[in-house]
Design a protein around this motif. Structure first.
Motif, short mmCIF file in Angstrom:
data_model
loop_
_atom_site.label_atom_id
_atom_site.label_comp_id
_atom_site.label_asym_id
_atom_site.label_seq_id
_atom_site.Cartn_x
_atom_site.Cartn_y
_atom_site.Cartn_z
N PRO A 33 0.84 -1.20 0.00
CA PRO A 33 0.00 0.00 0.00
C PRO A 33 0.88 1.25 0.00
N VAL A 34 0.53 2.23 -0.82
CA VAL A 34 1.34 3.44 -0.91
C VAL A 34 0.45 4.67 -1.03
N TYR A 35 0.87 5.73 -0.33
CA TYR A 35 0.26 7.04 -0.54
C TYR A 35 1.37 7.97 -1.01
N ILE A 36 1.11 8.72 -2.07
CA ILE A 36 2.09 9.63 -2.66
C ILE A 36 1.59 11.06 -2.51
N LEU A 37 2.34 11.88 -1.84
CA LEU A 37 2.02 13.31 -1.76
C LEU A 37 2.55 13.97 -3.02
N ASP A 38 1.66 14.19 -3.96
CA ASP A 38 2.03 14.72 -5.28
C ASP A 38 1.59 16.18 -5.38
N ASP A 39 2.52 17.09 -5.21
CA ASP A 39 2.24 18.51 -5.38
C ASP A 39 2.61 19.00 -6.78
N GLU A 40 3.11 18.10 -7.60
CA GLU A 40 3.55 18.48 -8.94
C GLU A 40 2.44 18.31 -9.98
N SER A 41 1.79 17.16 -9.98
CA SER A 41 0.77 16.89 -10.99
C SER A 41 -0.39 17.88 -10.96
N PRO A 42 -0.91 18.29 -9.77
CA PRO A 42 -2.04 19.22 -9.77
C PRO A 42 -1.70 20.65 -10.15
N ILE A 60 -2.33 8.86 9.43
CA ILE A 60 -2.00 8.16 10.68
C ILE A 60 -3.04 7.08 10.96
N ALA A 61 -4.32 7.44 10.79
CA ALA A 61 -5.40 6.48 11.04
C ALA A 61 -5.34 5.32 10.06
N LEU A 62 -5.10 5.61 8.79
CA LEU A 62 -5.03 4.55 7.78
C LEU A 62 -3.86 3.61 8.05
N ALA A 63 -2.72 4.17 8.40
CA ALA A 63 -1.54 3.34 8.68
C ALA A 63 -1.82 2.39 9.84
N LYS A 64 -2.51 2.86 10.85
CA LYS A 64 -2.84 1.99 11.98
C LYS A 64 -3.79 0.88 11.55
N ASP A 65 -4.80 1.23 10.74
CA ASP A 65 -5.75 0.22 10.27
C ASP A 65 -5.06 -0.84 9.43
N LEU A 66 -4.12 -0.43 8.60
CA LEU A 66 -3.38 -1.39 7.78
C LEU A 66 -2.49 -2.27 8.65
N ASP A 67 -1.90 -1.67 9.67
CA ASP A 67 -1.06 -2.44 10.59
C ASP A 67 -1.86 -3.54 11.28
N ASP A 68 -3.12 -3.24 11.60
CA ASP A 68 -3.98 -4.24 12.22
C ASP A 68 -4.26 -5.42 11.29
N LEU A 69 -4.10 -5.20 9.97
CA LEU A 69 -4.29 -6.28 8.99
C LEU A 69 -2.98 -6.97 8.64
N GLY A 70 -1.91 -6.61 9.33
CA GLY A 70 -0.62 -7.21 9.04
C GLY A 70 0.11 -6.54 7.90
N SER A 71 -0.26 -5.33 7.58
CA SER A 71 0.36 -4.61 6.48
C SER A 71 0.95 -3.30 6.99
N ARG A 72 1.34 -2.43 6.08
CA ARG A 72 1.83 -1.11 6.46
C ARG A 72 1.61 -0.14 5.30
N LEU A 73 1.74 1.14 5.59
CA LEU A 73 1.54 2.17 4.57
C LEU A 73 2.88 2.79 4.22
N ILE A 74 3.22 2.71 2.93
CA ILE A 74 4.45 3.32 2.43
C ILE A 74 4.14 4.74 1.98
N LEU A 75 4.94 5.69 2.43
CA LEU A 75 4.77 7.09 2.07
C LEU A 75 5.89 7.55 1.14
N ARG A 76 5.52 8.18 0.06
CA ARG A 76 6.50 8.77 -0.86
C ARG A 76 5.99 10.14 -1.29
N ARG A 77 6.91 11.00 -1.66
CA ARG A 77 6.55 12.36 -2.10
C ARG A 77 7.19 12.62 -3.45
N GLY A 78 6.39 13.19 -4.38
CA GLY A 78 6.91 13.50 -5.71
C GLY A 78 5.85 13.29 -6.77
#
Length: 456
Positions: A33-42, A60-78
């Motif tokens: 799972p990944v969330y990308i903070l994209d300030d360039e495209s818009p 923060i809330a989403l990352a915790k929910d994913l952790d409860d499912l045995g996963s994690r949230l990857i954050l990238r910017r660009g």
């Protein structure tokens, strides 16, 4: 042999319930799972300051929910397309799953990723491109859209989240949320946000359940600023912490809720508008308004600043603008009054207000914000007539906004009901509250005279 992972691309769909992209990705094997903070495209429409505050807490809330499912949230910017391509190279992933979006920059990104991107429907009652006229074109009038939407209702039932999400053999590196500096610090203007909002899917689902009993009274209660008649779901829907079809079906057991359901459908309609007219947020829907002599210069700028700060001398307008600054949200009826005042009483280009709302609202959808401003301004393809000018003083009295005004304009807290809507006229305006920056009749006549020049 371990299956290659699949990338799950989160955007404005920060939830696990009724998340078809998540369900599909989890069914295919390991998921990143990944969330990308994209300030360039818009470009100029990158996320506003209030939305960034919400995003920080929602992630923060989403990352915790994913952790409860045995996963994690990857954050990238660009740049999202470049980041996703790089992640695929790093991880060996060959596919990306995501929910379809309709902002023009996301549609461009989806086209650039069409060789690897699997899109799913999940943020609408029905895909906007499926609700069309007999000639196959998107509807430009909401009433016709609502009628056409009936063929696609009710929407599909919401999907349950997977019970677990398989982790990849190797996790790619993630940036730290704190390094994104999404929260205001110098100064911290968000203290009122903390009092009003708790971002995240859990709160969204709680609000949905609580609103069900109130939804039958929405037709009347939504217009009363001093009452809690709104659902307060708009920022949760904007960030996709809850799906619109989940809200739709939650109302099924609560009697006649058509008025609120039409509000949900309006969100679909506005996405259809910007799908057909991607630059609608920057250009008049009616070409005639390209000739409108909007006020500019120092005096107009001073009036704009007074409007932004809630210092116009019109209590209902000022209460709304101060609520907006303090909480990142404004009552729906008051939004229309405040917007009409800027455009018509002050004769200031609607795009100035649209931009202010974009930066200050936690629920500022690209399509919804643009279509709403153009509807109020009379400039849009489906809009109120420019000559229909809302009277803020009588609107305030009609919808019994006295307590709302006292809450947000403390200078008027001791003014009685008979004078609270227009203390200037009643002769009891406190010294620390400004006089009207323009009279209602004067503003109305100036607006109508300006509109005549477009025809002349």
């Amino acid at each position: 042999m371990t299956a290659s992972p699949t990338i799950l691309w989160f955007r404005q769909d920060l939830r696990l319930h009724d998340q078809p992209a998540l369900v599909a990705a989890a069914g295919a094997g390991p998921v990143i799972p990944v969330y990308i903070l994209d300030d360039e495209s818009p470009g100029d429409w990158r996320m506003g300051a209030a939305q960034r505050w919400w995003l920080h807490h929602s992630l923060i809330a989403l990352a915790k929910d994913l952790d409860d499912l045995g996963s994690r949230l990857i954050l990238r910017r660009g740049h999202a397309v470049e980041i996703l391509r790089a992640l695929m190279d790093e991880s060996g992933a060959t596919e990306v799953h995501a929910i379809r979006h309709y902002e023009p920059w996301w549609r461009r990104a989806e086209q650039m990723l069409e060789d690897c991107l699997n899109l799913h429907d999940g943020n609408h009652l029905a895909r906007p491109e499926l609700v069309t006229t007999g000639s196959g074109r998107p509807f430009r009038i909401y009433s016709a859209f609502w009628k056409g939407l009936q063929e696609h209702l009710p929407p599909e039932y919401p999907l349950d989240p997977p019970k677990a999400v398989t982790a990849p053999a190797h996790w790619p590196t993630s940036e730290k949320l704190a390094d994104w500096s999404l929260l205001p610090t110098k100064p911290d203007w968000s203290t009122g946000f903390d009092e009003d909002w708790i971002p995240g899917e859990a709160t969204a689902r709680e609000r949905m359940a609580e609103f069900g009993e109130k939804a039958v009274a929405y037709d009347t209660a939504r217009n009363m600023p001093s009452e809690e008649g709104s659902s307060r779901l708009s920022p949760h829907l904007h960030f996709g912490e809850i799906s619109v079809r989940a809200v739709w079906h939650s109302l099924a057991r609560h009697g006649d809720t058509e008025t609120f359901r039409k509000e949900l459908a309006w969100r679909d309609f506005t996405d259809g508008v910007v799908m057909a007219l991607p630059d609608y947020a920057d250009h008049n829907g009616r070409d005639a308004f390209d000739k409108m002599p909007w006020r500019t210069g120092a005096e107009a700028q001073a009036d704009l600043t007074a409007w932004q700060q809630g210092r116009t001398g019109y209590p209902i307008v000022d209460a709304g603008m101060r609520q907006l600054w303090a909480t990142g949200w404004m009552h729906n009826r008051v939004r229309m009054i405040a917007a009409s005042f800027l455009i018509k009483h002050l004769l200031i280009d609607w795009r100035e207000g649209e931009r202010w709302f974009w930066d200050c609202l936690v629920d500022a959808d690209y399509g919804n914000n643009a279509v709403n401003w153009q509807w109020v301004g009379g400039t849009g393809i489906d809009s109120n007539m420019f000559g229909r000018i809302m009277a803020p003083l009588s609107q305030s009295e009609k919808f019994d906004a006295g307590d709302y005004i006292r809450q947000w304009v403390p200078e008027l807290k001791n003014v009685g009901d008979a004078a609270i809507h227009d203390p200037d006229e009643a002769g009891c305006r406190p010294k620390d509250y400004p006089a009207k920056i323009i009279g209602h009749r004067e503003g109305r006549e100036r607006a109508l005279a300006a509109a005549k020049t477009m025809r002349g």
